[in-house]
Scaffold this motif. Structure first.
Motif, PDB file in Angstrom:
ATOM      1  N   SER A 197      52.964 -58.950 -26.067  1.00 11.35           N
ATOM      2  CA  SER A 197      53.710 -59.197 -27.306  1.00 11.35           C
ATOM      3  C   SER A 197      55.178 -58.785 -27.172  1.00 11.35           C
ATOM      4  O   SER A 197      56.034 -59.339 -27.834  1.00 11.35           O
ATOM      5  CB  SER A 197      53.049 -58.504 -28.501  1.00 11.35           C
ATOM      6  N   ASN A 254      49.237 -36.843 -26.435  1.00 10.79           N
ATOM      7  CA  ASN A 254      47.946 -36.160 -26.266  1.00 10.79           C
ATOM      8  C   ASN A 254      46.936 -37.071 -25.563  1.00 10.79           C
ATOM      9  O   ASN A 254      47.211 -38.258 -25.328  1.00 10.79           O
ATOM     10  CB  ASN A 254      47.413 -35.654 -27.621  1.00 10.79           C
ATOM     11  N   ARG A 275      44.036 -38.352 -26.514  1.00  9.27           N
ATOM     12  CA  ARG A 275      43.555 -39.481 -27.300  1.00  9.27           C
ATOM     13  C   ARG A 275      44.556 -40.644 -27.262  1.00  9.27           C
ATOM     14  O   ARG A 275      44.178 -41.792 -27.030  1.00  9.27           O
ATOM     15  CB  ARG A 275      43.348 -39.014 -28.755  1.00  9.27           C
ATOM     16  N   SER A 276      45.845 -40.310 -27.462  1.00  9.24           N
ATOM     17  CA  SER A 276      46.840 -41.381 -27.507  1.00  9.24           C
ATOM     18  C   SER A 276      47.087 -41.949 -26.110  1.00  9.24           C
ATOM     19  O   SER A 276      47.414 -43.122 -25.959  1.00  9.24           O
ATOM     20  CB  SER A 276      48.143 -40.872 -28.131  1.00  9.24           C
ATOM     21  N   GLY A 304      55.384 -41.132 -27.954  1.00  9.96           N
ATOM     22  CA  GLY A 304      54.247 -40.902 -28.852  1.00  9.96           C
ATOM     23  C   GLY A 304      52.931 -41.084 -28.114  1.00  9.96           C
ATOM     24  O   GLY A 304      51.997 -40.283 -28.246  1.00  9.96           O
ATOM     25  N   LEU A 305      52.871 -42.114 -27.282  1.00  2.00           N
ATOM     26  CA  LEU A 305      51.632 -42.413 -26.562  1.00  2.00           C
ATOM     27  C   LEU A 305      51.285 -41.324 -25.546  1.00  2.00           C
ATOM     28  O   LEU A 305      50.121 -41.122 -25.220  1.00  2.00           O
ATOM     29  CB  LEU A 305      51.754 -43.760 -25.844  1.00  2.00           C
ATOM     30  N   ILE A 325      58.038 -44.918 -28.968  1.00  2.00           N
ATOM     31  CA  ILE A 325      56.607 -45.243 -28.955  1.00  2.00           C
ATOM     32  C   ILE A 325      55.949 -44.689 -27.692  1.00  2.00           C
ATOM     33  O   ILE A 325      54.890 -44.060 -27.747  1.00  2.00           O
ATOM     34  CB  ILE A 325      56.406 -46.773 -29.053  1.00  2.00           C
ATOM     35  N   PRO A 334      48.023 -53.995 -21.893  1.00  2.00           N
ATOM     36  CA  PRO A 334      48.189 -55.434 -21.616  1.00  2.00           C
ATOM     37  C   PRO A 334      48.636 -56.224 -22.852  1.00  2.00           C
ATOM     38  O   PRO A 334      49.542 -57.058 -22.771  1.00  2.00           O
ATOM     39  CB  PRO A 334      46.780 -55.877 -21.192  1.00  2.00           C
ATOM     40  N   ALA A 335      48.028 -55.915 -24.011  1.00  2.00           N
ATOM     41  CA  ALA A 335      48.372 -56.653 -25.228  1.00  2.00           C
ATOM     42  C   ALA A 335      49.815 -56.373 -25.642  1.00  2.00           C
ATOM     43  O   ALA A 335      50.543 -57.269 -26.071  1.00  2.00           O
ATOM     44  CB  ALA A 335      47.416 -56.275 -26.357  1.00  2.00           C
ATOM     45  N   LEU A 336      50.215 -55.112 -25.486  1.00  2.00           N
ATOM     46  CA  LEU A 336      51.570 -54.722 -25.877  1.00  2.00           C
ATOM     47  C   LEU A 336      52.595 -55.413 -24.984  1.00  2.00           C
ATOM     48  O   LEU A 336      53.613 -55.914 -25.454  1.00  2.00           O
ATOM     49  CB  LEU A 336      51.704 -53.201 -25.752  1.00  2.00           C
ATOM     50  N   GLY A 376      44.345 -44.431 -25.644  1.00  2.00           N
ATOM     51  CA  GLY A 376      44.719 -45.573 -26.484  1.00  2.00           C
ATOM     52  C   GLY A 376      45.836 -46.379 -25.852  1.00  2.00           C
ATOM     53  O   GLY A 376      45.789 -47.610 -25.812  1.00  2.00           O
ATOM     54  N   PHE A 422      46.552 -46.650 -22.723  1.00  2.00           N
ATOM     55  CA  PHE A 422      46.022 -47.406 -21.589  1.00  2.00           C
ATOM     56  C   PHE A 422      45.344 -48.692 -22.072  1.00  2.00           C
ATOM     57  O   PHE A 422      45.518 -49.765 -21.492  1.00  2.00           O
ATOM     58  CB  PHE A 422      45.027 -46.528 -20.816  1.00  2.00           C
ATOM     59  N   LEU A 423      44.610 -48.577 -23.173  1.00  2.00           N
ATOM     60  CA  LEU A 423      43.879 -49.740 -23.688  1.00  2.00           C
ATOM     61  C   LEU A 423      44.805 -50.821 -24.256  1.00  2.00           C
ATOM     62  O   LEU A 423      44.526 -52.014 -24.133  1.00  2.00           O
ATOM     63  CB  LEU A 423      42.879 -49.303 -24.770  1.00  2.00           C
ATOM     64  N   ILE A 424      45.897 -50.397 -24.887  1.00  2.00           N
ATOM     65  CA  ILE A 424      46.758 -51.404 -25.529  1.00  2.00           C
ATOM     66  C   ILE A 424      47.782 -52.008 -24.573  1.00  2.00           C
ATOM     67  O   ILE A 424      48.416 -52.999 -24.888  1.00  2.00           O
ATOM     68  CB  ILE A 424      47.536 -50.832 -26.737  1.00  2.00           C
TER      69      ILE A 424
END
Lengths: 336, 336
Positions: free
Chosen positions: B275, B258, B260-261, B254-255, B251, B270-272, B264, B266-268
């Motif tokens: 979890s 590029n 865009r990812s 994958g992040l 994962i 804290p939530a990731l 993305g 960076f944004l996810i």
């Protein structure tokens, strides 16, 4: 090159006959050098076939009125349901009418039928289920994934030899490394079977044995061929599926937890999808049973058309690469 | 409530003595009702202790000049290194000077020392390593994770009974369900050991046995207590670690693929992170060996302070919940 003939069990699995027939059609559409024999209830199979355009000479429907259900006791099912689609495929391979078969039906029946109908290559003692498992480096071949519980050391040696032939010839891995699943890297670790098998593997010809492989190191791609007794092999395969699924679910839940992560989730989606493709076994086809007179490919019970198609292509590679001749040489068996 | 005394092997594991001492200090800082006996090379341990402020009455250093290395043959190490930190901890529990012990050192030595020094409760035939494993629903207890290879059915029944006591009393799961790891849900599936164990488990008192548990269903949280023979249990535990690690690596890759990812990602983040905490075993402490006269907790070899601290708290719960009395009742053994 001569045509490859593949018997396909159109009635096996959760998505039969729809996805099975679709997979068969896609296979003949992509490769003009295949003929598929679709075994199943004729009108159901033909109804599905009617949905597609394809070269009709490449698909032949063979009517079989019976279907083996997943929950049926395997030995009894194979013995009594002679007119089932799966048993029909088995006889096609046994009688030389097909080079191999593909089924998404009962694993147990597939194993029993493979051993007692298709039959083993002379000198092969047990026929293992092998499965390509994704790793950080690409993929490894895991065997036995559940065909022969309570194996003996010499069975495991043959698994290692057959797996090496498969990896080298079908997957193009030169001199594939072989590891025996163990619960520690130290020489003295393991259960009775592992301790007995270790020295025999060390001396075995035609394999590149590298010793113990801890389960933790399998997903990292520690070795190309991972051998284990069938109970352990099956647990490894199922843990792959289970943990992979759960981690993905947990991540998804995390992504949905707030607006920021939702936006992030939207942005990463394409890249994530791309990288998770590495964990999709369908592109490799199904699990081959090795050491039989023809290739028996067991796809997942919930296989979709893509997996069925790729399983058909597995049979093609198997024939074109003359795997069984190479297995005979790998196991130091006499020629047929 | 009376004070819990915990013997801690300050020299065991990859991060000893630094993280071990830190974990011990954090434990006494959080709970005034603990006393930690830190076994190890005195000047090294004291040098670490000097970094922290804590109630000095709660930590006592016990000098032991020897250290058992991970790669040493366990039986020999335990027999000859009487002056090692781990063996010191074992004797502390055996002699009633401590209620339990925590070590990040050699698993093999821990197992051997647990059985031959600490000793089993009278009537307990084998002492399993248990491990809390994260699931979609929370956590399950897996045992035996590697202590006793080549187990017999009656051993597995005791694992189920001890695991049930632990889950009910330490983890607060009412009437925990027990599943036996198998390679299929059907009655006739399994290897010789599983087929022999199944009927014995069905008849066993004081457990809520629900039958076969396929490895695939373990991460989903199919049952609260998962019992297996030690080789299989160890493979499950290691696959958890291995697959989890690999999926996360894939994962991450994958992040980073590029722009865009990356945004993305960076944004996810804290939530990731939040979890994925569900997959962090450290918050539960280490793997308890059950059925011994005191609690032996084996943490990961690479345990950090948090895991050490939580392992110390495991011993506290173990004592306060009177687990061994409950195990005696669960196994229908006579009182001590």
């Amino acid at each position: 090159m001569s045509q490859t003939i593949v018997a396909v069990d159109a009635m096996g699995g959760d998505n039969a006959p729809l996805e099975i027939v679709k997979g068969a059609v896609e296979a003949v559409q992509e490769n003009a050098n295949i003929k598929v024999l679709l075994y199943g209830i004729e009108d159901q199979v033909k109804k599905e076939l009617a949905k597609y355009k394809y070269n009709e000479a490449q698909i032949q429907v063979v009517h079989k009125p019976e279907v083996i259900a997943t929950e049926e006791p395997p030995v009894q099912a194979v013995r009594t349901k002679k007119e089932s689609s799966m048993v029909g495929c088995m006889y096609a391979v046994k009688n030389g009418e097909a080079d191999g078969l593909v089924t998404a039906g009962s694993s147990g029946a597939c194993l029993v039928g493979g051993q007692i109908i298709v039959g083993r290559i002379k000198g092969v003692e047990r026929s293992p289920f092998a499965s390509l498992i994704p790793t950080e480096k690409g993929f490894s071949l895991l065997l036995d994934c559940g065909a022969n519980v309570d194996a003996r050391p010499n069975h495991i040696v043959q698994f290692a030899q057959m797996g090496s032939v498969y990896m080298e010839n079908i997957m193009g891995v030169k001199n594939p490394s072989v590891g025996l699943v163990n619960i520690g890297a130290e020489e003295e670790k393991g259960n009775a079977l592992v301790k007995e098998t270790m020295p025999v593997l060390k001396e075995a010809p035609n394999i590149n044995f590298v010793g113990s492989c801890e389960a933790r190191d399998i997903p990292a791609g520690y070795c190309d061929v991972v051998v284990a007794e069938a109970f352990v092999g099956n647990v490894i395969l199922k843990m792959y599926e289970g943990v992979g699924l759960t981690v993905r679910k947990i991540i998804k839940k995390g992504l949905m937890s707030n607006l920021r992560s939702k936006i992030g989730g939207f942005l990463i989606k394409p890249a994530l999808k791309e990288s998770m493709k590495a964990f999709d076994a369908a592109k490799y086809g199904g699990a081959p049973m090795l050491g039989l007179k023809g290739l028996v490919v067991k796809t997942h019970g919930n296989a979709k058309a893509e997996e069925v198609k790729n399983s058909i292509f597995q049979v093609v590679s198997f024939k074109e690469m003359e795997i069984n001749d190479k297995i005979r040489r790998g196991l130091c068996l006499e020629e047929k």
